[in-house]
Design a protein around this motif. Structure first.
Motif, PDB file in Angstrom:
ATOM      1  N   ASP A 193       0.837  -1.217   0.000  1.00  7.37           N
ATOM      2  CA  ASP A 193       0.000   0.000   0.000  1.00  7.37           C
ATOM      3  C   ASP A 193       0.868   1.262   0.000  1.00  7.37           C
ATOM      4  OD1 ASP A 193      -2.428  -1.243   0.056  1.00  7.37           O
ATOM      5  OD2 ASP A 193      -2.812  -0.910   2.193  1.00  7.37           O
ATOM      6  N   ALA A 194       1.940   1.226   0.797  1.00 13.03           N
ATOM      7  CA  ALA A 194       2.833   2.390   0.888  1.00 13.03           C
ATOM      8  C   ALA A 194       3.503   2.642  -0.467  1.00 13.03           C
ATOM      9  CB  ALA A 194       3.884   2.166   1.980  1.00 13.03           C
ATOM     10  N   VAL A 195       3.952   1.566  -1.107  1.00 13.50           N
ATOM     11  CA  VAL A 195       4.602   1.721  -2.422  1.00 13.50           C
ATOM     12  C   VAL A 195       3.588   2.284  -3.428  1.00 13.50           C
ATOM     13  CG1 VAL A 195       5.748   0.526  -4.329  1.00 13.50           C
ATOM     14  CG2 VAL A 195       6.186  -0.195  -1.956  1.00 13.50           C
ATOM     15  N   LEU A 196       2.390   1.721  -3.403  1.00 10.33           N
ATOM     16  CA  LEU A 196       1.368   2.170  -4.353  1.00 10.33           C
ATOM     17  C   LEU A 196       1.054   3.657  -4.142  1.00 10.33           C
ATOM     18  CD1 LEU A 196      -0.581   1.326  -6.608  1.00 10.33           C
ATOM     19  CD2 LEU A 196      -2.268   0.778  -4.845  1.00 10.33           C
ATOM     20  N   TYR A 197       0.977   4.062  -2.892  1.00 12.08           N
ATOM     21  CA  TYR A 197       0.721   5.480  -2.591  1.00 12.08           C
ATOM     22  C   TYR A 197       1.818   6.354  -3.210  1.00 12.08           C
ATOM     23  CZ  TYR A 197      -0.049   9.765   0.063  1.00 12.08           C
ATOM     24  OH  TYR A 197      -0.283  11.071   0.413  1.00 12.08           O
ATOM     25  N   MET A 198       3.060   5.941  -3.001  1.00 13.28           N
ATOM     26  CA  MET A 198       4.187   6.739  -3.517  1.00 13.28           C
ATOM     27  C   MET A 198       4.128   6.953  -5.026  1.00 13.28           C
ATOM     28  SD  MET A 198       7.722   5.500  -1.823  1.00 13.28           S
ATOM     29  CE  MET A 198       8.319   6.226  -0.317  1.00 13.28           C
ATOM     30  N   VAL A 199       3.822   5.862  -5.742  1.00 17.83           N
ATOM     31  CA  VAL A 199       3.953   5.935  -7.204  1.00 17.83           C
ATOM     32  C   VAL A 199       2.666   6.422  -7.889  1.00 17.83           C
ATOM     33  CG1 VAL A 199       5.721   4.141  -7.196  1.00 17.83           C
ATOM     34  CG2 VAL A 199       3.353   3.495  -7.666  1.00 17.83           C
ATOM     35  N   THR A 200       1.668   6.752  -7.086  1.00 17.87           N
ATOM     36  CA  THR A 200       0.425   7.258  -7.688  1.00 17.87           C
ATOM     37  C   THR A 200       0.147   8.698  -7.282  1.00 17.87           C
ATOM     38  OG1 THR A 200      -0.827   6.217  -5.892  1.00 17.87           O
ATOM     39  CG2 THR A 200      -0.682   4.987  -7.955  1.00 17.87           C
ATOM     40  N   ARG A 201       1.175   9.383  -6.742  1.00 19.01           N
ATOM     41  CA  ARG A 201       0.993  10.823  -6.448  1.00 19.01           C
ATOM     42  C   ARG A 201       0.969  11.609  -7.761  1.00 19.01           C
ATOM     43  NH1 ARG A 201      -1.819  10.838  -3.298  1.00 19.01           N
ATOM     44  NH2 ARG A 201      -1.865   8.651  -3.832  1.00 19.01           N
ATOM     45  N   PRO A 202       0.369  12.794  -7.740  1.00 19.78           N
ATOM     46  CA  PRO A 202       0.485  13.667  -8.910  1.00 19.78           C
ATOM     47  C   PRO A 202       1.969  13.926  -9.202  1.00 19.78           C
ATOM     48  CG  PRO A 202      -0.962  14.637  -7.231  1.00 19.78           C
ATOM     49  CD  PRO A 202      -0.353  13.424  -6.616  1.00 19.78           C
ATOM     50  N   ARG A 203       2.311  14.170 -10.438  1.00 24.07           N
ATOM     51  CA  ARG A 203       3.735  14.242 -10.800  1.00 24.07           C
ATOM     52  C   ARG A 203       4.484  15.362 -10.087  1.00 24.07           C
ATOM     53  NH1 ARG A 203       4.195  17.685 -15.664  1.00 24.07           N
ATOM     54  NH2 ARG A 203       6.199  16.754 -16.111  1.00 24.07           N
ATOM     55  N   ARG A 204       3.760  16.341  -9.532  1.00 25.27           N
ATOM     56  CA  ARG A 204       4.442  17.421  -8.812  1.00 25.27           C
ATOM     57  C   ARG A 204       4.868  17.008  -7.401  1.00 25.27           C
ATOM     58  NH1 ARG A 204      -1.070  18.624  -8.921  1.00 25.27           N
ATOM     59  NH2 ARG A 204      -2.006  18.301  -6.858  1.00 25.27           N
ATOM     60  N   ALA A 205       4.375  15.862  -6.912  1.00 22.52           N
ATOM     61  CA  ALA A 205       4.630  15.470  -5.516  1.00 22.52           C
ATOM     62  C   ALA A 205       5.437  14.175  -5.442  1.00 22.52           C
ATOM     63  CB  ALA A 205       3.298  15.280  -4.786  1.00 22.52           C
ATOM     64  N   ALA A 206       6.542  14.223  -4.699  1.00 23.98           N
ATOM     65  CA  ALA A 206       7.394  13.042  -4.530  1.00 23.98           C
ATOM     66  C   ALA A 206       7.464  12.677  -3.053  1.00 23.98           C
ATOM     67  CB  ALA A 206       8.795  13.319  -5.063  1.00 23.98           C
ATOM     68  N   VAL A 207       6.992  11.486  -2.714  1.00 19.80           N
ATOM     69  CA  VAL A 207       7.123  11.008  -1.329  1.00 19.80           C
ATOM     70  C   VAL A 207       8.468  10.287  -1.261  1.00 19.80           C
ATOM     71  CG1 VAL A 207       6.108   9.569   0.481  1.00 19.80           C
ATOM     72  CG2 VAL A 207       4.624  10.713  -1.190  1.00 19.80           C
ATOM     73  N   ASN A 208       9.430  10.873  -0.605  1.00 17.77           N
ATOM     74  CA  ASN A 208      10.794  10.340  -0.661  1.00 17.77           C
ATOM     75  C   ASN A 208      11.087   9.281   0.390  1.00 17.77           C
ATOM     76  OD1 ASN A 208      11.571  13.672  -1.416  1.00 17.77           O
ATOM     77  ND2 ASN A 208      11.702  12.003  -2.891  1.00 17.77           N
ATOM     78  N   GLU A 209      10.295   9.248   1.451  1.00 20.71           N
ATOM     79  CA  GLU A 209      10.621   8.319   2.531  1.00 20.71           C
ATOM     80  C   GLU A 209       9.356   7.990   3.321  1.00 20.71           C
ATOM     81  OE1 GLU A 209      13.805   9.956   4.794  1.00 20.71           O
ATOM     82  OE2 GLU A 209      14.305   8.047   5.747  1.00 20.71           O
ATOM     83  N   MET A 210       9.132   6.712   3.592  1.00 23.03           N
ATOM     84  CA  MET A 210       8.010   6.304   4.451  1.00 23.03           C
ATOM     85  C   MET A 210       8.488   5.253   5.437  1.00 23.03           C
ATOM     86  SD  MET A 210       4.784   6.039   1.838  1.00 23.03           S
ATOM     87  CE  MET A 210       3.498   5.836   3.034  1.00 23.03           C
TER      88      MET A 210
END
Ligand code: NDP
Length: 247
Positions: free
Chosen positions: A221-238
């Motif tokens: 779920d965490a990985v899926l969240y990261m890679v489905t953000r709008p292209r302007r937003a990068a989740v770098n660490e969870m």
């Protein structure tokens, strides 16, 4: 998230079990065509039939040449690589005085060399994908709580390997930001998998935590969240722990 990754291609190492398998399912469920990489062919063959458009590549991530060939094949056959998930890993938590040196080498080979080989081979494709219609590409590495802190003596070399990939990932993030390749780390606490069931860690955690450990799907779920953000937003660490895990 259904359809969020429609038209994309993802590579998942360690897709034959645990977190990698759950992540492959999650990405395929969101519409990605997933290349499933691991050594145990029969496990990959069992999974591939369940996932629309998925393909199987039997590869050992410690073999640089085989990894490079595999990533070229995936990019050619699936039309590029939008997402790389570095999941393959190995842990042997034994006090240094009792440890087998070969086990230390094995952790470095899989957890560090494997991540480097796979990332190196995928990077040109990710940079190219970021210039395509999706306008962004993703590298997610499954590190660990042990990549941020050393919670006990026996995590010695495992923690060293995860600290190494955290450092590598941060450098990569800085280099690739301008190219619109997002670089992220997921740092799980205890997850039920072959790794923790084999070592007895899952049983110990079950005994000490009322709510138990996490399941592989929690990390997927965490990985899926990261890679489905709008292209302007990068989740770098969870950093994701079982509710009751203290360290
Ligand atoms: P599993 O043992 O279930 O999965 C490990 C995966 O890595 C398998 O698919 C295995 O496939 C693959 N793998 C191992 N060695 C190689 C190799 N040389 N070449 C290719 N693939 C390889 O464990 P988890 O799902 O728990 O582990 C996945 C990741 O999560 C690891 O990086 C681990 O360090 C990390 N992690 C796990 C935690 C946990 O509590 N479970 C906590 C924090 C991080 P095969 O044997 O078929 O090659």
């Amino acid at each position: 998230m259904a359809g969020a990754l429609e038209g994309t291609t993802a590579v998942v190492t360690g897709a034959s079990s645990g977190i990698g398998e759950a992540t492959a399912r999650a990405l395929a469920g969101a519409g990605a065509r997933v290349a499933l990489l691991a050594r145990r062919r029969e496990r990959l063959d069992a999974l591939v039939g369940e996932l629309d458009g998925a393909v199987v590549h039997e590869v050992d991530v410690t073999d640089d040449d085989a990894v490079a060939r595999t990533l070229e094949d995936v990019a050619r056959d699936l039309g590029g690589i939008d997402v790389l998930v570095n999941d393959a890993g190995y842990g042997s938590m034994v006090p240094a005085l009792e440890a087998d040196l070969a086990e230390w080498h094995r952790m470095v080979d899989v957890n560090v060399t494997g991540v480097l080989a796979t990332t190196h081979a995928a990077l040109p494709h990710l940079v190219r994908a970021a210039q395509g219609p999706r306008g962004v590409a993703d590298v997610v590495t499954i590190s660990s709580v042990a990549g941020r802190k050393v919670a006990s003596g026996k995590v010695n070399v495992y923690a060293a390997t995860k600290h190494a990939v955290n450092a590598f990932s941060e450098a990569l993030r800085q280099e690739l930001a301008a190219r619109h390749v997002r670089v992220g780390l997921v740092e799980p606490g205890l997850v039920r998998s072959e790794m923790t069931e084999g070592s007895g860690a899952a049983e110990d955690a079950e005994a000490s935590m009322e709510l138990g450990l996490m399941e592989p799907e929690d990390i997927a779920d965490a990985v899926l969240y990261m890679v489905t953000r709008p292209r302007r937003a990068a989740v770098n660490e969870m950093l994701v722990r079982p509710t009751e895990q203290v360290r």
